[in-house]
Design an enzyme around this catalytic site. Sequence first.
Site, PDB file in Angstrom:
ATOM      1  N   ALA A 100     -54.253  53.169  -0.705  1.00 10.61           N
ATOM      2  CA  ALA A 100     -53.383  52.608  -1.737  1.00 10.61           C
ATOM      3  C   ALA A 100     -53.810  51.165  -1.935  1.00 10.61           C
ATOM      4  CB  ALA A 100     -51.914  52.685  -1.304  1.00 10.61           C
ATOM      5  N   SER A 101     -54.239  50.832  -3.125  1.00 10.31           N
ATOM      6  CA  SER A 101     -54.756  49.487  -3.390  1.00 10.31           C
ATOM      7  C   SER A 101     -53.642  48.453  -3.352  1.00 10.31           C
ATOM      8  CB  SER A 101     -55.437  49.449  -4.759  1.00 10.31           C
ATOM      9  OG  SER A 101     -56.518  50.350  -4.813  1.00 10.31           O
TER      10      SER A 101
END
Length: 392
Positions: A100-101
């Site tokens: 998840a950025s």
Amino acid sequence: MSGKTATAYPTREEVGYALSAAGVLKTEWLDAYAHVPREAFLPESMWPFDMATGRTVHVSRADDVDAWRGYAYADVPIVTQWDDGDHEGREPGRMSTSSASMPSVVFRMLDALTVDDYCRVLEIGTGTGWNAALLAHKVGEENVVSVEVDAAVAVRAREALVHFFGAPMEIIHGDGYAGAPGHGPFDRVIATCAVRELPFAWVAQTRPGGIVVAPWGTDFTNADGLVKLRVGPDGDSASGHFTGPVEFMKLRAQRAAPIDHEAYAPRPPDSAPSLESGPAPADLAAGDRFSALTFALGLRVPDCTYIAARKQHGAQPHWFYSRNDRSWACALTQDGQDTRVWQHGPRHLWDEVRAAHGWWLARGRPEWPRFGLTVSSAGQRVWLDEPGNWLL
């Protein structure tokens, strides 16, 4: 009383305020941020990057819900899969393969995409599903198609999206290199994985005038540049500038093999080093892998990987490895001393780096927005300032 010291984690509202104050979370995405929480798409067990310690840590919702929630809110990247799923336990694996950025990166990319209401969007790299959910909140679930190469990741994202929206979304299990054949044309394409060669399929599946946003880079480092391309009126090419640095996991079809140092330099060099002074070693030692200089070096020294070893006692080795033969170079910088350089093999890599550095200086130390990319069915070309001034 347990004696355990409580850690103060920022709330999602505080993180949102900070992102807004920094100009990253723009007005058009505030509603999506408020109504589509990242934590709804994160797994029970995950590995966030702790900014304070500079380390990847493990957190479990079952073990410490406050820590889990704190990292879920925080502006940090979170690894959600190691080693293509072939990993067990709490310790980090060898290679992060889904994540998840950072919210700041997510909204910077969404801002670059310039999405209008009811745009039809193709996403390459579903991951947790949060980015697809933000897009769906903006343009409608029926207008988002997302492609995920990993079957297990695709299943989990699909389940999270169904749970959140109460209706299925179009999540395709497949290789994003091919885009989504038969589902276009799209108004926008966004990749949440980095490429070394931007597939023309993404351009071909975008309508004329549409936009493609993707992380693009070379093998020089893992760092990438975010490029925003606009498809031409005939749909046969797309062109645009880089906006700044990012770092993403690579499209699986374009992963580079890790460098095996022993295969290049199994023994200490037996030749005497050359001694050099001047700006190139100093700029390289003082710079970072996200700088425009590092990006330019990667363009001008192709098929080469640069790795800076840890600095100890004022000395730092800078290693360069050729990707097309076993040539290597090592520039050892030492505080207050000239740089010692060793080169081995048919390519004189340090000479190439020095020449590339001179090119960068001669053109006024160009920063990210001066670089651009053009993609057509014939391939891709990188340019400086305008198409035609080709670099690669």
